[in-house]
Design a protein around this motif. Structure first.
Motif, PDB file in Angstrom:
ATOM      1  N   PHE A  20      38.881  39.043  38.406  1.00  0.00           N
ATOM      2  CA  PHE A  20      38.768  40.101  38.934  1.00  0.00           C
ATOM      3  C   PHE A  20      40.205  40.863  38.932  1.00  0.00           C
ATOM      4  N   GLU A  21      40.947  42.340  38.672  1.00  0.00           N
ATOM      5  CA  GLU A  21      42.513  41.751  38.670  1.00  0.00           C
ATOM      6  C   GLU A  21      42.861  43.039  40.050  1.00  0.00           C
ATOM      7  N   SER A  22      43.991  42.499  40.467  1.00  0.00           N
ATOM      8  CA  SER A  22      44.468  42.712  41.375  1.00  0.00           C
ATOM      9  C   SER A  22      45.941  42.650  40.967  1.00  0.00           C
ATOM     10  N   GLY A  23      46.386  43.651  41.354  1.00  0.00           N
ATOM     11  CA  GLY A  23      48.060  44.262  41.143  1.00  0.00           C
ATOM     12  C   GLY A  23      47.920  43.793  39.590  1.00  0.00           C
ATOM     13  N   GLY A  24      47.932  43.847  38.961  1.00  0.00           N
ATOM     14  CA  GLY A  24      48.088  43.502  37.179  1.00  0.00           C
ATOM     15  C   GLY A  24      47.807  41.753  37.068  1.00  0.00           C
ATOM     16  N   ALA A  82      43.768  28.445  40.032  1.00  0.00           N
ATOM     17  CA  ALA A  82      43.448  29.258  38.848  1.00  0.00           C
ATOM     18  C   ALA A  82      43.410  30.426  39.216  1.00  0.00           C
ATOM     19  N   SER A  83      44.104  31.126  39.709  1.00  0.00           N
ATOM     20  CA  SER A  83      44.569  32.790  39.114  1.00  0.00           C
ATOM     21  C   SER A  83      45.960  33.024  38.989  1.00  0.00           C
ATOM     22  N   GLU A  84      46.570  34.006  38.553  1.00  0.00           N
ATOM     23  CA  GLU A  84      47.245  34.676  37.837  1.00  0.00           C
ATOM     24  C   GLU A  84      48.427  34.819  38.573  1.00  0.00           C
ATOM     25  N   GLY A  85      49.585  34.819  38.163  1.00  0.00           N
ATOM     26  CA  GLY A  85      51.230  35.156  38.584  1.00  0.00           C
ATOM     27  C   GLY A  85      52.283  34.735  39.116  1.00  0.00           C
ATOM     28  N   SER A  86      53.346  35.004  38.916  1.00  0.00           N
ATOM     29  CA  SER A  86      54.381  33.648  38.236  1.00  0.00           C
ATOM     30  C   SER A  86      55.666  34.870  39.327  1.00  0.00           C
ATOM     31  N   PRO A  87      56.353  33.930  40.107  1.00  0.00           N
ATOM     32  CA  PRO A  87      56.318  32.824  39.910  1.00  0.00           C
ATOM     33  C   PRO A  87      55.446  32.279  40.957  1.00  0.00           C
ATOM     34  N   ARG A  88      54.950  31.033  40.849  1.00  0.00           N
ATOM     35  CA  ARG A  88      53.725  29.904  41.224  1.00  0.00           C
ATOM     36  C   ARG A  88      54.169  29.968  42.452  1.00  0.00           C
ATOM     37  N   ASP A  98      46.739  42.881  49.553  1.00  0.00           N
ATOM     38  CA  ASP A  98      46.017  43.275  48.334  1.00  0.00           C
ATOM     39  C   ASP A  98      45.071  42.905  47.407  1.00  0.00           C
ATOM     40  N   ASP A  99      45.517  41.514  47.847  1.00  0.00           N
ATOM     41  CA  ASP A  99      44.183  40.698  46.513  1.00  0.00           C
ATOM     42  C   ASP A  99      42.953  40.638  47.645  1.00  0.00           C
ATOM     43  N   TRP A 100      42.285  40.764  48.852  1.00  0.00           N
ATOM     44  CA  TRP A 100      41.826  41.045  49.965  1.00  0.00           C
ATOM     45  C   TRP A 100      40.914  42.368  49.672  1.00  0.00           C
TER      46      TRP A 100
END
Length: 367
Positions: A20-24, A82-88, A98-100
């Protein structure tokens, strides 16, 4: 969006990977659903604590809830697992909240979910997030917070008693990381668990060994850290057999962590569950200001707080004091330290209590 359906062993439950999408960015999650069709079912939304990922024993809790015929959504925060997003390995409190919110919105959109019977379940730092989210979302049927981080100052004082020198190193790393972030530098990673000389968030002579019990069997340790553990007895003492310090080496840069760190890059069995014993040190400067336990009076859903008497990361007495006088809050107290509740007899005790609590609330829900 659904991917990788598969029959989950041990119960008439299917677990599949969803996003699911969170913050793009896309958050990775497991969705447990009963194999047999039925009417609208309760949903439990779950997430882990400080820098941890789903594979660190959240599946054990989720399986027990799924056995009740409930749907369960277990997600990784952005920048982790396994979720996206950088920097790791970035841990930003506002982003995780926001993810919640995004996970709950996704859960409410799923077919077969009874939107009047949704609960949040968080552990450790995620337990604090669950309380903050429940204080603003009054459609929830129940809240479970396990060893929750409820009060920044209390955790800070407890941390200072554990090892003041280590705490000074952590603050220094936090300042360095914050300044570096202004110039686009990679995060300075501080270990989540460590011993007295490390700038770690959680420090004790046994914390590394205790945390290692949460890792799935067959987890491999990155070559540099494996060498350090072999040479330094304080790091490898009583390390769980779930962790392999030898075997085939791997390049940390090729994992979901995307970089090496002396504190430990971990690769799970079958090429999954990439994680690290490290998150951005800048969080250390915000932790003392985060006090989600103060939100307990704003929560309208029945709430269960499961605390461990010897918890140095999230002091039990502070959480119990914050819950005192709150009729909608139950406090279950267990003998053990912060990581003990995830495994063994203490896990069995806690998960039974949590399942019974949720069953009662789902049965009572009339929203």
């Amino acid at each position: 969006m659904e991917t990788t359906p598969g029959q989950h062993p041990g119960a008439a439950t299917t677990r599949r990977d969803v996003r699911f999408e969170s913050g793009g960015r896309q958050c990775a999650a497991w969705l447990y659903t009963p194999a047999e069709a039925g009417g609208p079912r309760p949903l439990v939304v779950m997430a882990h604590g400080l820098g941890a990922v789903r594979e660190w024993r959240l599946d054990a809790f989720a399986e027990r809830f799924a056995e009740q015929g409930w749907m369960v959504l277990v997600f990784d925060y952005r920048y982790l697992g396994a979720s996206e997003g950088s920097p790791r390995q970035l841990l930003d409190i506002d982003d995780q909240l926001d993810d919640w919110r995004a996970a709950l919105a996704f859960g409410r959109s799923l077919p077969g979910v009874d939107t009047d019977r949704i609960a949040v379940w968080g552990t450790s730092f995620g337990g604090g997030h669950a309380l903050r989210i429940a204080s603003e979302d009054h459609q929830l049927a129940a809240v479970v917070a396990q060893c929750p981080f409820t009060d920044g100052p209390a955790s800070l004082f407890s941390r200072l008693r554990s090892s003041p020198l280590s705490m000074l190193w952590l603050i220094a790393a936090g300042v360095l990381d914050t300044v570096g972030s202004l110039f686009g530098a990679k995060p300075v990673l501080a270990p989540v668990v460590g011993v007295w000389w490390m700038p770690a968030y959680l420090v004790s002579p046994t914390t590394i060994a205790e945390a290692s019990r949460l890792l799935p069997p067959g987890t491999r340790l990155s070559p540099r850290t494996s060498a350090a553990v072999t040479k330094m007895s304080s790091l490898g003492r009583e390390l769980s057999k779930n962790v392999e310090t030898g075997g085939d080496p791997f390049r940390p840069a090729d994992t979901g962590v995307g970089r090496d760190t002396l504190w430990g890059v971990l690769k799970g069995p079958d090429g999954g569950a990439d994680s690290a014993n490290g998150v951005a040190a800048r969080l250390a400067l915000r932790l003392p200001l985060y006090r989600p336990g103060k939100d307990l009076p704003k929560i309208t859903a029945p709430t269960l707080l499961c605390v461990c008497e010897d918890d140095r990361a999230a002091p039990a007495d502070t959480t119990a004091r914050l819950a005192a006088g709150q009729d909608h809050v139950q406090v279950g107290r267990y003998e053990g330290d912060h990581f003990d509740i995830y495994v063994g007899d203490l896990f069995e005790h806690a998960v039974r209590d949590q399942t019974a609590f949720l069953a009662t609330q789902f049965g009572r829900s009339t929203r």
